[in-house]
Design a protein around this motif. Structure first.
Motif, PDB file in Angstrom:
ATOM      1  N   ASN A 234      27.653  11.596  87.341  1.00  0.00           N
ATOM      2  CA  ASN A 234      26.967  11.333  88.600  1.00  0.00           C
ATOM      3  C   ASN A 234      26.293   9.967  88.567  1.00  0.00           C
ATOM      4  O   ASN A 234      25.856   9.506  87.518  1.00  0.00           O
ATOM      5  CB  ASN A 234      25.906  12.403  88.871  1.00  0.00           C
ATOM      6  CG  ASN A 234      26.507  13.783  89.019  1.00  0.00           C
ATOM      7  OD1 ASN A 234      27.585  13.926  89.587  1.00  0.00           O
ATOM      8  ND2 ASN A 234      25.820  14.797  88.524  1.00  0.00           N
ATOM      9  N   PRO A 238      27.148  11.864  93.853  1.00  0.00           N
ATOM     10  CA  PRO A 238      27.719  12.819  92.899  1.00  0.00           C
ATOM     11  C   PRO A 238      29.124  12.427  92.468  1.00  0.00           C
ATOM     12  O   PRO A 238      29.820  11.671  93.153  1.00  0.00           O
ATOM     13  CB  PRO A 238      27.744  14.122  93.697  1.00  0.00           C
ATOM     14  CG  PRO A 238      27.887  13.673  95.111  1.00  0.00           C
ATOM     15  CD  PRO A 238      27.063  12.420  95.214  1.00  0.00           C
ATOM     16  N   GLY A 249      28.017  19.987  98.164  1.00  0.00           N
ATOM     17  CA  GLY A 249      26.674  20.178  97.632  1.00  0.00           C
ATOM     18  C   GLY A 249      26.598  21.001  96.370  1.00  0.00           C
ATOM     19  O   GLY A 249      25.545  21.584  96.072  1.00  0.00           O
ATOM     20  N   GLN A 250      27.680  21.066  95.580  1.00  0.00           N
ATOM     21  CA  GLN A 250      27.706  21.966  94.421  1.00  0.00           C
ATOM     22  C   GLN A 250      27.927  21.280  93.074  1.00  0.00           C
ATOM     23  O   GLN A 250      28.098  21.959  92.066  1.00  0.00           O
ATOM     24  CB  GLN A 250      28.811  23.010  94.631  1.00  0.00           C
ATOM     25  CG  GLN A 250      28.630  23.870  95.863  1.00  0.00           C
ATOM     26  CD  GLN A 250      27.352  24.673  95.833  1.00  0.00           C
ATOM     27  OE1 GLN A 250      27.025  25.295  94.827  1.00  0.00           O
ATOM     28  NE2 GLN A 250      26.608  24.649  96.928  1.00  0.00           N
ATOM     29  N   ASP A 252      27.109  19.955  89.641  1.00  0.00           N
ATOM     30  CA  ASP A 252      26.005  20.201  88.715  1.00  0.00           C
ATOM     31  C   ASP A 252      25.257  18.913  88.389  1.00  0.00           C
ATOM     32  O   ASP A 252      25.863  17.859  88.169  1.00  0.00           O
ATOM     33  CB  ASP A 252      26.531  20.809  87.411  1.00  0.00           C
ATOM     34  CG  ASP A 252      26.995  22.248  87.589  1.00  0.00           C
ATOM     35  OD1 ASP A 252      26.589  22.869  88.587  1.00  0.00           O
ATOM     36  OD2 ASP A 252      27.768  22.730  86.732  1.00  0.00           O
ATOM     37  N   GLY A 253      23.945  18.996  88.369  1.00  0.00           N
ATOM     38  CA  GLY A 253      23.124  17.880  87.929  1.00  0.00           C
ATOM     39  C   GLY A 253      22.808  16.858  88.998  1.00  0.00           C
ATOM     40  O   GLY A 253      22.109  15.883  88.726  1.00  0.00           O
ATOM     41  N   PHE A 254      23.309  17.048  90.223  1.00  0.00           N
ATOM     42  CA  PHE A 254      23.012  16.080  91.273  1.00  0.00           C
ATOM     43  C   PHE A 254      22.091  16.711  92.308  1.00  0.00           C
ATOM     44  O   PHE A 254      22.302  17.832  92.745  1.00  0.00           O
ATOM     45  CB  PHE A 254      24.291  15.595  91.961  1.00  0.00           C
ATOM     46  CG  PHE A 254      24.045  14.461  92.923  1.00  0.00           C
ATOM     47  CD1 PHE A 254      23.922  13.159  92.456  1.00  0.00           C
ATOM     48  CD2 PHE A 254      23.894  14.689  94.281  1.00  0.00           C
ATOM     49  CE1 PHE A 254      23.658  12.112  93.330  1.00  0.00           C
ATOM     50  CE2 PHE A 254      23.637  13.668  95.165  1.00  0.00           C
ATOM     51  CZ  PHE A 254      23.517  12.362  94.688  1.00  0.00           C
ATOM     52  N   LYS A 255      21.055  15.958  92.684  1.00  0.00           N
ATOM     53  CA  LYS A 255      20.085  16.446  93.668  1.00  0.00           C
ATOM     54  C   LYS A 255      20.519  16.003  95.065  1.00  0.00           C
ATOM     55  O   LYS A 255      20.461  14.836  95.407  1.00  0.00           O
ATOM     56  CB  LYS A 255      18.692  15.917  93.354  1.00  0.00           C
ATOM     57  CG  LYS A 255      17.605  16.502  94.255  1.00  0.00           C
ATOM     58  CD  LYS A 255      16.240  16.020  93.840  1.00  0.00           C
ATOM     59  CE  LYS A 255      15.157  16.632  94.728  1.00  0.00           C
ATOM     60  NZ  LYS A 255      13.794  16.161  94.331  1.00  0.00           N
ATOM     61  N   TYR A 256      20.953  16.972  95.859  1.00  0.00           N
ATOM     62  CA  TYR A 256      21.470  16.678  97.191  1.00  0.00           C
ATOM     63  C   TYR A 256      20.363  16.688  98.245  1.00  0.00           C
ATOM     64  O   TYR A 256      19.330  17.350  98.081  1.00  0.00           O
ATOM     65  CB  TYR A 256      22.517  17.721  97.595  1.00  0.00           C
ATOM     66  CG  TYR A 256      23.815  17.625  96.839  1.00  0.00           C
ATOM     67  CD1 TYR A 256      24.854  16.836  97.302  1.00  0.00           C
ATOM     68  CD2 TYR A 256      24.008  18.343  95.663  1.00  0.00           C
ATOM     69  CE1 TYR A 256      26.061  16.755  96.621  1.00  0.00           C
ATOM     70  CE2 TYR A 256      25.206  18.267  94.967  1.00  0.00           C
ATOM     71  CZ  TYR A 256      26.229  17.472  95.449  1.00  0.00           C
ATOM     72  OH  TYR A 256      27.410  17.396  94.766  1.00  0.00           O
ATOM     73  N   SER A 257      20.616  15.975  99.336  1.00  0.00           N
ATOM     74  CA  SER A 257      19.730  16.052 100.490  1.00  0.00           C
ATOM     75  C   SER A 257      19.922  17.420 101.147  1.00  0.00           C
ATOM     76  O   SER A 257      20.928  18.098 100.934  1.00  0.00           O
ATOM     77  CB  SER A 257      20.049  14.944 101.495  1.00  0.00           C
ATOM     78  OG  SER A 257      21.409  15.009 101.898  1.00  0.00           O
ATOM     79  N   ALA A 261      22.878  20.223 100.691  1.00  0.00           N
ATOM     80  CA  ALA A 261      22.511  21.313  99.780  1.00  0.00           C
ATOM     81  C   ALA A 261      22.630  22.671 100.468  1.00  0.00           C
ATOM     82  O   ALA A 261      22.881  23.683  99.814  1.00  0.00           O
ATOM     83  CB  ALA A 261      21.085  21.116  99.265  1.00  0.00           C
TER      84      ALA A 261
END
Length: 312
Positions: A234, A238, A249-250, A252-257, A261
């Protein structure tokens, strides 16, 4: 009304796939069943039923009930006459449906199909069997919509309500009421989200995207500032490894808006193309700053390249 009930058949086919093995429930608020009548040869009216309920079982059996007392003609006395004389205070009409599950089991989110279905309707003591052409679309992982593809016509004689129509004409002093009734239906089925999460993941049937891989690689240079194609890598955005056919939005390890999400979106080639054309317009509120690709060929080629890279 007969028609409407056919719709359920299709929904059954979609929701009874191994990936969606829980029972699905008809959403009364989102569904709509309407029929038309013509009086005095020139006066057209649209009436409907507001009380619809039903479900599709895991084995694909569809059962729908129409609350006949919920008929809405927009005139109270006419509602009462319909219930008493046409429906003979029967309470409900019942539908059962059979379907070919293979025809719709591969539908991904956003995909649609037109299906021929067979349905049986029980109305005021009369059993009616009929075929109908239905339009089916998978709205989300947990919702399916089924609607009539064309307007459907049914005979009041076949439905066993001719005598009731005669009585309506007498009471309203009408010279005529049409004996062939046009029907339209929209049926939405949903599955409890907790059950959906517990069910096996639905396989998304994605065909290889036909594009120019070399040209797509060049287009991807515009994406490389934020995205990589290696699994687990990432960056500002992502990883796009195996993104084609994946749920949004799935990674792993990435923070989505929030919009990404919380969406049920699946990255089909069609959804990816729409997103790449106008990221903000397609999914308002997401944080992607890229303005989008304007050439259709660039979009097709870059999706083909991304898909090919994931396959090694």
């Amino acid at each position: 009304m007969k028609l409407l009930l056919k719709a359920v058949t299709i929904a059954s086919a979609i929701v009874a796939t191994p990936a969606l093995s829980e029972s699905w429930t008809l959403s009364s608020d989102a569904s709509h069943l309407a029929y038309g009548t013509i009086k005095k040869e020139t006066v057209g009216e649209v009436n409907s039923f507001t009380g619809l309920s039903g479900h599709v079982s895991p084995d694909g059996k569809a059962e729908i009930e129409i609350d006949l007392s919920s008929v809405e003609t927009n005139i109270d006395i006419r509602n009462e006459r319909m219930i008493e004389y046409v429906f003979r205070k029967a309470g409900t009409a019942a539908l059962t449906a059979e379907f070919d599950m293979d025809e719709v089991s591969g539908l991904a989110v956003g995909a649609s199909s037109i299906i021929d279905v067979e349905v049986a309707l029980s109305l005021v003591g009369t059993e009616i069997e009929f075929d109908a052409e239905m339009f089916v679309v998978r709205l989300t992982e947990t919702s399916v919509m089924v609607s009539t593809n064309d307007m459907v016509f049914i005979s009041t004689e076949d439905a066993g309500v001719d005598a009731g129509v005669d009585k309506l004409m007498e009471l309203a002093d009408l010279p005529g009421i049409t004996r062939t009734v046009p029907i339209t239906a929209r049926l939405v089925f949903t599955m409890d989200e907790n059950k959906a999460k517990a069910a096996p993941a639905a396989p998304v049937a994605i065909a290889a995207v036909d594009g120019d891989l070399k040209a797509g690689k060049k287009v991807f240079r515009k994406c490389k500032a934020c995205h990589q194609l290696k699994e687990g890598r990432n960056g500002v955005g992502p990883s796009l490894f195996n993104v084609v056919g994946a749920s949004a939005g799935q990674v792993d390890g990435f923070k989505y808006s929030g919009p990404l999400a919380n969406t049920d979106l699946v990255w089909t080639p069609e959804n990816l193309a729409a997103f790449l054309t106008d990221p903000k317009g397609f999914l308002p509120g997401n944080k992607m700053q890229f303005p989008g690709l304007k050439k259709e060929a660039d979009i097709t080629n870059v999706i083909a390249y991304i898909e090919d890279e994931a396959q090694g």
